[in-house]
Design a protein around this motif. Structure first.
Motif, PDB file in Angstrom:
ATOM      1  N   ALA A 100      11.899 -65.621  79.780  1.00  0.00           N
ATOM      2  CA  ALA A 100      11.878 -64.180  79.514  1.00  0.00           C
ATOM      3  C   ALA A 100      13.129 -63.758  78.744  1.00  0.00           C
ATOM      4  O   ALA A 100      13.057 -62.932  77.822  1.00  0.00           O
ATOM      5  CB  ALA A 100      11.757 -63.408  80.819  1.00  0.00           C
ATOM      6  N   ALA A 101      14.266 -64.327  79.107  1.00  0.00           N
ATOM      7  CA  ALA A 101      15.513 -63.993  78.406  1.00  0.00           C
ATOM      8  C   ALA A 101      15.449 -64.435  76.943  1.00  0.00           C
ATOM      9  O   ALA A 101      16.013 -63.778  76.057  1.00  0.00           O
ATOM     10  CB  ALA A 101      16.692 -64.659  79.114  1.00  0.00           C
ATOM     11  N   ALA A 102      14.739 -65.534  76.685  1.00  0.00           N
ATOM     12  CA  ALA A 102      14.631 -66.033  75.316  1.00  0.00           C
ATOM     13  C   ALA A 102      13.816 -65.105  74.424  1.00  0.00           C
ATOM     14  O   ALA A 102      13.941 -65.151  73.193  1.00  0.00           O
ATOM     15  CB  ALA A 102      14.018 -67.425  75.321  1.00  0.00           C
ATOM     16  N   LEU A 103      12.988 -64.267  75.019  1.00  0.00           N
ATOM     17  CA  LEU A 103      12.178 -63.329  74.243  1.00  0.00           C
ATOM     18  C   LEU A 103      12.927 -62.055  73.872  1.00  0.00           C
ATOM     19  O   LEU A 103      12.490 -61.321  72.979  1.00  0.00           O
ATOM     20  CB  LEU A 103      10.915 -62.947  75.029  1.00  0.00           C
ATOM     21  CG  LEU A 103       9.908 -64.060  75.293  1.00  0.00           C
ATOM     22  CD1 LEU A 103       8.754 -63.526  76.123  1.00  0.00           C
ATOM     23  CD2 LEU A 103       9.394 -64.651  73.986  1.00  0.00           C
ATOM     24  N   VAL A 104      14.034 -61.801  74.532  1.00  0.00           N
ATOM     25  CA  VAL A 104      14.752 -60.533  74.334  1.00  0.00           C
ATOM     26  C   VAL A 104      15.152 -60.297  72.879  1.00  0.00           C
ATOM     27  O   VAL A 104      15.047 -59.169  72.375  1.00  0.00           O
ATOM     28  CB  VAL A 104      15.979 -60.471  75.274  1.00  0.00           C
ATOM     29  CG1 VAL A 104      16.871 -59.278  74.923  1.00  0.00           C
ATOM     30  CG2 VAL A 104      15.522 -60.378  76.725  1.00  0.00           C
ATOM     31  N   PRO A 105      15.604 -61.305  72.128  1.00  0.00           N
ATOM     32  CA  PRO A 105      16.024 -61.039  70.746  1.00  0.00           C
ATOM     33  C   PRO A 105      14.910 -60.613  69.797  1.00  0.00           C
ATOM     34  O   PRO A 105      15.192 -60.185  68.676  1.00  0.00           O
ATOM     35  CB  PRO A 105      16.611 -62.390  70.299  1.00  0.00           C
ATOM     36  CG  PRO A 105      16.983 -63.099  71.552  1.00  0.00           C
ATOM     37  CD  PRO A 105      15.947 -62.685  72.542  1.00  0.00           C
ATOM     38  N   TYR A 106      13.656 -60.723  70.222  1.00  0.00           N
ATOM     39  CA  TYR A 106      12.547 -60.360  69.326  1.00  0.00           C
ATOM     40  C   TYR A 106      12.671 -58.931  68.821  1.00  0.00           C
ATOM     41  O   TYR A 106      12.536 -58.669  67.620  1.00  0.00           O
ATOM     42  CB  TYR A 106      11.207 -60.541  70.049  1.00  0.00           C
ATOM     43  CG  TYR A 106      10.043 -59.911  69.314  1.00  0.00           C
ATOM     44  CD1 TYR A 106       9.457 -60.549  68.228  1.00  0.00           C
ATOM     45  CD2 TYR A 106       9.538 -58.673  69.698  1.00  0.00           C
ATOM     46  CE1 TYR A 106       8.387 -59.972  67.542  1.00  0.00           C
ATOM     47  CE2 TYR A 106       8.476 -58.087  69.021  1.00  0.00           C
ATOM     48  CZ  TYR A 106       7.904 -58.741  67.942  1.00  0.00           C
ATOM     49  OH  TYR A 106       6.853 -58.156  67.271  1.00  0.00           O
TER      50      TYR A 106
END
Length: 465
Positions: free
Chosen positions: A315-321
């Motif tokens: 989930a944290a990896a999706l934040v920069p989207y």
């Protein structure tokens, strides 16, 4: 190039298939610029057709075409019965920068994944993809490239085109054909080893900055890079007024490159509710919803990657989207206007809101507005002579004008290019596409198509994004 990298994965992710045998092969399009970039520019027409219509393997490349296996969400419904049904991976090449590129097909015959389809492509469908991909590239959007189109001499039956329709086979050049749905298939089968192989391949060939000795960390780092690339792509779509049409998860790839667009459209005017596909009756993939749908597709990719990493880190990896999308939208809008952003986030966002709000409310032509105001203050006289000059004289335009005047033109000498000496911009609304096709269908007259592609190339050179 040494052994094509995908061969190491082929047994787990693809099926060897024979290409269709066509009655004839008539070359209709050859992307000579990109052919030269990947070392194929010197092929004779006969050799070109041998490789890209009859699919004789390129020397030292894939010995046999490979139909990729994948799953996907189609209009929100999961479908485990997918795969390359009328295409295959034909070859892998390197560009001058060393990037791995795939040559894939559309209309090259039936595969194990064709279901009830004939595995063919209509000539009109091939022409439409050439036009869309060429325009997107000219606009600076990250996109697959139409590489070759050959007419095959077959008569095809279609429900959505006048039949019999002329057949064709298309070859496209893409920076990876690995789809979100490729990962989804691994998750569906609970094949952790295959998923790890796929992650390793994607990191090594497309996102090396995600390399990490720990598989869970590597997986999350890869997802973050894919999220950023996807956000950048959709930001570019929104600035270009492009409507993909079918944003199923099997139509997203891991390099954030536009591909597998079918019922695409370019906006004539700003309309957040515009839907490209006639079968998208609920507007799931309408223009204004594309950023949300991109985020949703990434969430499905993250869910698939739970085989290798935990939910919190994914989930944290999706934040920069979101930031990648927002920054790309702002940067690409400014680039298409030939202007430098102010660098103040609040002021730049305010300008975008004023600009696109005015576009929607006024009904101004999308391509015309960007054409008229390229380089901002340097184009005031040009804009005053535009067919839309009355819209620019209206008081509602004043906040937009102020924003344009406040920004520094980037390389305003581009206004001296032949493209900006024309009376009108290049555009590709659906009525134009139909008008380009009509003389081909009626008289085999390709002159209007040739003129349009020449105009698109002129625009690409002028924008030089």
């Amino acid at each position: 190039m040494q052994r094509p990298p995908f061969l190491s994965l082929a047994a787990k992710f693809a099926d060897p298939v024979p290409p269709a045998t066509f009655p004839q092969a008539v070359l209709r399009w050859r992307n000579q610029r990109w052919a030269g970039a990947v070392g194929l520019g010197g092929l004779t027409e006969a050799a070109w057709l041998d490789h890209f219509a009859r699919f004789t393997p390129l020397p030292g490349n894939l010995p046999q075409p490979l139909a990729m296996r994948y799953h996907g969400h189609q209009f929100g419904t999961y479908n485990p019965d997918l795969g390359d049904g009328r295409g295959f991976l034909f070859a892998q090449l390197r560009d001058p920068a060393g990037r791995l590129l795939d040559l894939g097909t559309k209309g090259s015959g039936q595969t194990p994944w064709s279901r009830a389809g004939d595995g063919r492509l209509t000539l009109k469908g091939g022409v439409r993809e050439i036009l869309a991909a060429t325009y997107l590239e000219a606009l600076g959007v990250n996109t697959s490239k139409a590489f070759s189109l050959a007419e095959t001499g077959e008569a095809l039956q279609r429900n959505d085109e006048p039949s019999p329709a002329r057949g064709s086979v298309l070859v496209r050049l893409s920076h990876s054909h690995v789809r979100f749905g490729t990962f989804q298939r691994c998750a569906y089968l609970e094949d952790r080893a295959a998923m790890a192989d796929l992650v390793n391949y994607c990191v090594a060939e497309f996102h090396p900055s995600a390399e990490d000795p720990d598989m869970a960390r590597k997986t999350c780092a890869l997802l973050e890079q894919v999220a950023i690339a996807t956000g950048k792509m959709i930001g570019q779509w929104m600035a270009a007024g492009f409507v993909h049409g079918v944003m199923n998860t099997d139509n997203f790839n891991i390099t954030g490159e536009t591909f597998d667009f079918g019922p695409w459209r370019f906006l004539a005017q700003s309309d957040p509710n515009f839907t490209a596909a006639y079968f998208d009756q609920n507007g799931l993939y309408r223009f204004g919803r594309q950023p949300v749908q991109g985020a949703w597709a990434l969430q499905q990719l993250a869910s698939a990657l739970l085989l290798l990493a935990d939910a919190e880190n994914l989930a944290a990896a999706l934040v920069p989207y979101e930031a990648a999308y927002r920054d790309s939208f702002a940067a690409h809008t400014h680039a298409l206007l030939g202007l430098a952003p102010l660098g103040d986030a609040a002021q730049d966002i305010g300008f975008l809101q004023a600009f696109y709000g005015w576009m929607t409310d006024s009904g101004a032509g999308w391509p015309q507005t960007f054409f008229d105001w390229f380089a901002g203050a340097a184009s005031e006289r040009r804009a005053a002579a535009s067919p839309q000059a009355a819209l620019y004289a209206h008081p509602s335009f004043e906040p937009v004008r102020a924003g344009l005047m406040a920004r520094t033109p980037l390389r305003p000498e581009r206004l001296t290019s032949p493209y900006f000496q024309r009376a009108a911009p290049v555009s590709l609304v659906i009525e134009e596409v139909e008008s380009l096709w009509a003389p081909i269908a009626e008289r085999d007259d390709w002159s209007a198509f040739d003129a349009k592609t020449a105009h698109l190339e002129e625009a690409r050179l002028a924008w030089a994004l």
